[in-house]
Design a protein around this motif. Structure first.
Motif, mmCIF file in Angstrom:
data_model
loop_
_atom_site.group_PDB
_atom_site.id
_atom_site.type_symbol
_atom_site.label_atom_id
_atom_site.label_comp_id
_atom_site.label_asym_id
_atom_site.label_seq_id
_atom_site.Cartn_x
_atom_site.Cartn_y
_atom_site.Cartn_z
ATOM 1 N N UNK A 65 3.771 -8.480 -94.852
ATOM 2 C CA UNK A 65 4.200 -8.988 -93.543
ATOM 3 C C UNK A 65 5.718 -8.941 -93.455
ATOM 4 N N UNK A 66 6.237 -8.352 -92.362
ATOM 5 C CA UNK A 66 7.678 -8.281 -92.133
ATOM 6 C C UNK A 66 8.120 -9.415 -91.216
ATOM 7 N N UNK A 67 7.316 -9.730 -90.209
ATOM 8 C CA UNK A 67 7.655 -10.840 -89.338
ATOM 9 C C UNK A 67 7.212 -10.616 -87.912
ATOM 10 N N UNK A 68 7.339 -11.649 -87.072
ATOM 11 C CA UNK A 68 6.934 -11.534 -85.666
ATOM 12 C C UNK A 68 7.954 -10.754 -84.838
ATOM 13 N N UNK A 69 7.448 -9.941 -83.936
ATOM 14 C CA UNK A 69 8.253 -9.090 -83.069
ATOM 15 C C UNK A 69 7.981 -9.476 -81.614
ATOM 16 N N UNK A 70 9.036 -9.562 -80.833
ATOM 17 C CA UNK A 70 8.914 -9.849 -79.410
ATOM 18 C C UNK A 70 9.100 -8.556 -78.624
ATOM 19 N N UNK A 71 8.179 -8.277 -77.723
ATOM 20 C CA UNK A 71 8.323 -7.133 -76.815
ATOM 21 C C UNK A 71 8.870 -7.649 -75.483
ATOM 22 N N UNK A 72 9.922 -6.999 -74.987
ATOM 23 C CA UNK A 72 10.562 -7.422 -73.735
ATOM 24 C C UNK A 72 10.603 -6.245 -72.766
ATOM 25 N N UNK A 73 10.417 -6.549 -71.482
ATOM 26 C CA UNK A 73 10.373 -5.521 -70.435
ATOM 27 C C UNK A 73 11.401 -5.862 -69.364
ATOM 28 N N UNK A 74 12.094 -4.843 -68.846
ATOM 29 C CA UNK A 74 13.089 -5.059 -67.795
ATOM 30 C C UNK A 74 12.404 -5.365 -66.473
ATOM 31 N N UNK A 134 10.673 5.362 -64.547
ATOM 32 C CA UNK A 134 10.069 4.616 -65.649
ATOM 33 C C UNK A 134 10.706 3.237 -65.786
ATOM 34 N N UNK A 135 10.070 2.393 -66.573
ATOM 35 C CA UNK A 135 10.539 1.028 -66.815
ATOM 36 C C UNK A 135 10.999 0.900 -68.259
ATOM 37 N N UNK A 136 12.210 0.375 -68.498
ATOM 38 C CA UNK A 136 12.680 0.187 -69.873
ATOM 39 C C UNK A 136 11.998 -1.007 -70.548
ATOM 40 N N UNK A 137 11.742 -0.871 -71.837
ATOM 41 C CA UNK A 137 11.269 -1.995 -72.632
ATOM 42 C C UNK A 137 11.897 -1.894 -74.021
#
Length: 212
Positions: A54-63, A164-167
C-alpha cells in the motif's frame, strides 16, 4: 482482463475486475523485477502470485471552473530533447512517477532559468472527454512565484479548447497542493487507494537455476 502502460511511459496498470483470473493475467504482463501501480476503491485482497504494497490514499480532482487567461512569456514547449532535464527535475521535486517516455502521453511545458529547467507540468492519461494534468513541479528555489498555477492554467486552456475537462490526482496528505488546486477551480471527485504490485517471491525465478 489486465492492461498496463509500457514501463518507460507510466507505472500504471488496470484490471477488468478484481478476480483471480484478472490478477493472473496481470502477473503474466510483469517481468521478474517489474512493478506496477494500481488504483482501487478498497484494500486489495491477498493475491497468491503478486506482492502488494500500500502506497496511500489518492484524491482525484476535476476542474469545475474554466482556466483564466495568463501570460505565457518565458514558458517553453518541452520535447524529447528535454527529457533528461525533466527526469532530473522530477527526481528533485518528486511530483510522482516520470519516465523517459512519459512525454509521449501529451503536451509538456516548462520554465528555464539560464538554461536550467526549474518548473514543468504536462498531460498524462487521456480519456474520453477528460485529460489528466500531471508532473506539476517547481524547483524549491523558484517556489512562491506562481509558476505552477501559470503552467496549469496554460495547459487547462489548451485542454478546454479541445472540448475536454482537466483532472488530476494528488496524495491526500499533500495539503499545499490540494489548496492550490482548489484555488484554481478543482474539486474532489473520487478517492482511491494506490498500491504497488510486483511478482511474488515464490513466482520469481530461483537464481540457483541459472547460476554458473
Amino acid at each position: 482482463m489486465a492492461r498496463r502502460y509500457r514501463s518507460d511511459v507510466a507505472p500504471f496498470a488496470a484490471l477488468a475486475e478484481e478476480t483471480a483470473e484478472c490478477y493472473v493475467a496481470l502477473q503474466r504482463l510483469l517481468m521478474t523485477k517489474d512493478e506496477v501501480a494500481l488504483l482501487s476503491r478498497e484494500p486489495l485482497h491477498p493475491i497468491d502470485t503478486l506482492h502488494a504494497t500500500s502506497i496511500g490514499p489518492i484524491l482525484q480532482m476535476v476542474a469545475v471552473r474554466r482556466a483564466i487567461e495568463v501570460d505565457d512569456e518565458g514558458i517553453v514547449r518541452l520535447d524529447r530533447g528535454d527529457v533528461g532535464d525533466m527526469i532530473e527535475l522530477a527526481q528533485r521535486t518528486k511530483p510522482g512517477p516520470f519516465g523517459k517516455s512519459t512525454i509521449e502521453m501529451g503536451s509538456y511545458i516548462g520554465v528555464r532559468d539560464q538554461g536550467r529547467l526549474v518548473a514543468m507540468a504536462g498531460e498524462r492519461m487521456q480519456l474520453d472527454g477528460y485529460v489528466e494534468i500531471s508532473a506539476v513541479c517547481v524547483d524549491e528555489a523558484w517556489r512562491g512565484r506562481g509558476l505552477a498555477a501559470r503552467l496549469m492554467n496554460i495547459l487547462r486552456k489548451a485542454i478546454e479548447q479541445r472540448g475536454d475537462t482537466p483532472f488530476l490526482h494528488v496524495f491526500h496528505h499533500n495539503t499545499a497542493a490540494i489548496e492550490l488546486y482548489e484555488r484554481l477551480g478543482f474539486v474532489s471527485n473520487n478517492s482511491f487507494l494506490l498500491s504497488r504490485l510486483s511478482v511474488a517471491r515464490s513466482e520469481q525465478e530461483d537464481p540457483r537455476q541459472t547460476a554458473g
